[in-house]
Design an enzyme around this catalytic site. Structure first.
Site, PDB file in Angstrom:
ATOM      1  N   PRO A  70      54.879  34.478  84.761  1.00  0.00           N
ATOM      2  CA  PRO A  70      55.748  33.367  84.323  1.00  0.00           C
ATOM      3  C   PRO A  70      55.402  32.949  82.896  1.00  0.00           C
ATOM      4  O   PRO A  70      54.365  32.336  82.657  1.00  0.00           O
ATOM      5  CB  PRO A  70      55.442  32.263  85.339  1.00  0.00           C
ATOM      6  CG  PRO A  70      54.081  32.589  85.879  1.00  0.00           C
ATOM      7  CD  PRO A  70      53.926  34.065  85.820  1.00  0.00           C
ATOM      8  N   ASP A 126      50.671  33.082  80.188  1.00  0.00           N
ATOM      9  CA  ASP A 126      50.947  33.255  81.612  1.00  0.00           C
ATOM     10  C   ASP A 126      50.611  31.950  82.318  1.00  0.00           C
ATOM     11  O   ASP A 126      49.442  31.559  82.379  1.00  0.00           O
ATOM     12  CB  ASP A 126      50.093  34.407  82.150  1.00  0.00           C
ATOM     13  CG  ASP A 126      50.406  34.755  83.598  1.00  0.00           C
ATOM     14  OD1 ASP A 126      50.989  33.912  84.307  1.00  0.00           O
ATOM     15  OD2 ASP A 126      50.036  35.873  84.031  1.00  0.00           O
ATOM     16  N   HIS A 127      51.635  31.296  82.867  1.00  0.00           N
ATOM     17  CA  HIS A 127      51.417  29.970  83.449  1.00  0.00           C
ATOM     18  C   HIS A 127      50.617  30.008  84.746  1.00  0.00           C
ATOM     19  O   HIS A 127      50.202  28.969  85.261  1.00  0.00           O
ATOM     20  CB  HIS A 127      52.762  29.272  83.679  1.00  0.00           C
ATOM     21  CG  HIS A 127      52.731  27.802  83.369  1.00  0.00           C
ATOM     22  ND1 HIS A 127      51.602  27.030  83.533  1.00  0.00           N
ATOM     23  CD2 HIS A 127      53.691  26.963  82.889  1.00  0.00           C
ATOM     24  CE1 HIS A 127      51.874  25.781  83.185  1.00  0.00           C
ATOM     25  NE2 HIS A 127      53.134  25.714  82.782  1.00  0.00           N
ATOM     26  N   ARG A 128      50.392  31.205  85.311  1.00  0.00           N
ATOM     27  CA  ARG A 128      49.496  31.300  86.464  1.00  0.00           C
ATOM     28  C   ARG A 128      48.053  31.091  86.053  1.00  0.00           C
ATOM     29  O   ARG A 128      47.222  30.630  86.835  1.00  0.00           O
ATOM     30  CB  ARG A 128      49.622  32.681  87.124  1.00  0.00           C
ATOM     31  CG  ARG A 128      50.981  33.015  87.705  1.00  0.00           C
ATOM     32  CD  ARG A 128      51.009  34.457  88.183  1.00  0.00           C
ATOM     33  NE  ARG A 128      50.752  35.405  87.100  1.00  0.00           N
ATOM     34  CZ  ARG A 128      50.648  36.725  87.251  1.00  0.00           C
ATOM     35  NH1 ARG A 128      50.803  37.255  88.464  1.00  0.00           N
ATOM     36  NH2 ARG A 128      50.417  37.514  86.219  1.00  0.00           N
TER      37      ARG A 128
END
Length: 454
Positions: free
Chosen positions: A248, A424-426
């Site tokens: 994401p 990467d929003h994770r």
């Protein structure tokens, strides 16, 4: 010993195929041990293949520009004795100039030889690096018979292949010319002494036909060009799709006055301590990124899908996105966080020079942890970069332009650029990504911070 076949090796990358870019030798040439005989391109890098034997080149089985599976015979090399025939287990991937006319000899009296090794009972044959798949056993390709040999081998012993069951006979350069011109060699009447299509046959066919009868109309073909996607470009396309639809992405921007950094750059270029070293804005941006990563380690991490864990790296292999003749590549500087400014500048210059020549090796493309892409060299102000697969962040550097800017309460012409970071929003929260970008901007707007933190 006669002919020895060299199979396309594994190359140690776990890849199953490669494109043969060019040959450095041809039939009849004498080669030495470890002499470069060909250049191949995998999905990761361009590699020069050394000869595992010394001797005389007998046959090139593969045309330049062809995609070849690992374990496929690509060349036969003779040891100087007059017994040079390809082994019975080696499938010919390109038809020879000579028409097959000799009956296959009995191969049961000796084990097949490929790459100078006997085949094992399990069918795995050692290649130059790792193991390749040998494929099914095929008939021996005949050599030009000696005087009187035709009478010894009757037509019923080894019938000649029919035009419907085999490829037209032609030398590799002739096949390459036909492919360039969009010609099916089966449509070209052969005039060669052994029934092969010659270059003259192809050019004569072109003179008679402006284009193949079954091709698209000339006006349609002139309106578009189709380019096969393979090698590095194919790998890049697949990797970018996986990255875009797996991680994401979040992208943030900041516009910053980098006039002080550009002034520092001018002073560094005049410094005798950096004589002979090319110092560019990218070097100082890289130094700022390395310092910001220490303060924000989550941007130097990776996602382990199998264990569902975040892996934070305590080293920085700094990737630099480079546009090359082979497509986009991202070689990286190993342990860049441990380098001085001088060492970093030298490493970046070497890395980009090798990449632009298309000679980047597999090792330089592996294990990157964070990447910088510089779209400013194309006059572009900003972008939303896609993450390099396996990494948590990528910084995009835009063009540095002189433009009106508020400075000390007045409007002045300053050197300004836009930075963007995708993450990467994770792995990275919005706060961490924002702090990282703010730290890079702060160091470029105030070189004192760059010196203190870098």
């Amino acid at each position: 010993m006669g002919a020895r076949s060299f199979l396309l090796p594994d190359l140690g990358e776990g890849l199953t195929e490669a494109e043969l870019i060019s040959w450095s030798v041809g039939p009849g040439d004498t080669v030495e041990l470890n002499q470069v005989i060909a250049e191949v391109e995998t999905a990761k890098a361009s590699v020069e293949l050394p000869s595992p034997y010394a001797g005389t080149v007998l046959t090139l089985h593969v045309e330049a520009g062809s995609t070849v599976e690992v374990g496929t015979p690509i060349i036969d090399i003779g040891d100087g004795q007059d017994e040079a025939v390809p082994d019975a287990t080696v499938p010919a991937t390109a038809a020879p100039v000579e028409a097959p006319s000799e009956a296959p000899t009995d191969a049961s009296t000796a084990p097949p030889v490929t790459n100078g090794h006997e085949a094992t009972g399990e069918g795995r044959v050692p290649v130059l690096v790792g193991y390749g798949v040998t494929g099914e056993t095929a008939g021996r390709r005949g050599r030009r018979p000696a005087t009187g040999s035709v009478a010894d081998a009757g037509p019923s012993d080894h019938p000649a292949p029919s035009a419907q069951s085999s490829r037209p006979l032609a030398a590799p350069p002739v096949r390459f010319l036909a492919r360039q011109e969009g010609i099916d060699l089966a449509d070209v009447p052969p005039t060669g002494p052994h029934g092969e299509v010659t270059r003259g046959d192809v050019t004569a066919y072109l003179d008679r036909n402006a284009h193949p009868a079954d091709s698209a109309p000339l006006d349609a073909s002139a309106r578009e060009t189709r380019t096969p996607i393979k090698g590095v470009r194919k790998h890049t396309a697949d990797a970018m799709v996986r990255s875009a639809f797996t991680a994401p992405h979040v992208t943030e921007f900041v516009t910053v006055d980098v006039t002080p950094t550009m002034e520092l750059l001018d002073r560094l270029r005049e410094s005798r301590h950096l004589a002979g070293v090319r110092i560019t804005p990218l070097v100082l941006v890289a130094k700022a990124v390395l310092a910001a990563v220490r303060r924000n380690p989550s941007l130097n991490s990776a996602w382990d899908e199998e264990t569902r864990e975040i892996v934070t790296k305590h080293y920085v292999n700094l990737g630099i996105a480079a546009a090359t003749p082979r497509g986009l590549m991202v070689p990286n500087v190993k342990d860049a966080d441990r380098m001085s400014l001088r060492d970093l500048a030298v490493a970046l210059a070497d890395l980009t020079a090798v990449a632009k020549e298309g000679k980047t090796g597999p090792r330089d493309l592996e294990d990157g942890t964070i990447t910088i892409t510089n779209v400013g060299v194309f006059g572009v102000d900003a972008g939303t970069p896609i993450l390099n697969p396996g990494e948590a962040a990528i910084l995009c550097m835009g063009a540095i332009r002189r433009q009106p800017w508020e400075f000390e309460g007045e409007i002045a012409l300053r050197q300004v650029t836009t930075l963007a970071v995708s993450f990467d929003h994770r792995l990275v929260d919005g706060e961490q990504g924002s702090r990282f970008l703010a730290d890079v901007a702060a160091m470029l707007s105030d070189p004192v911070a760059l010196v203190a933190l870098g």
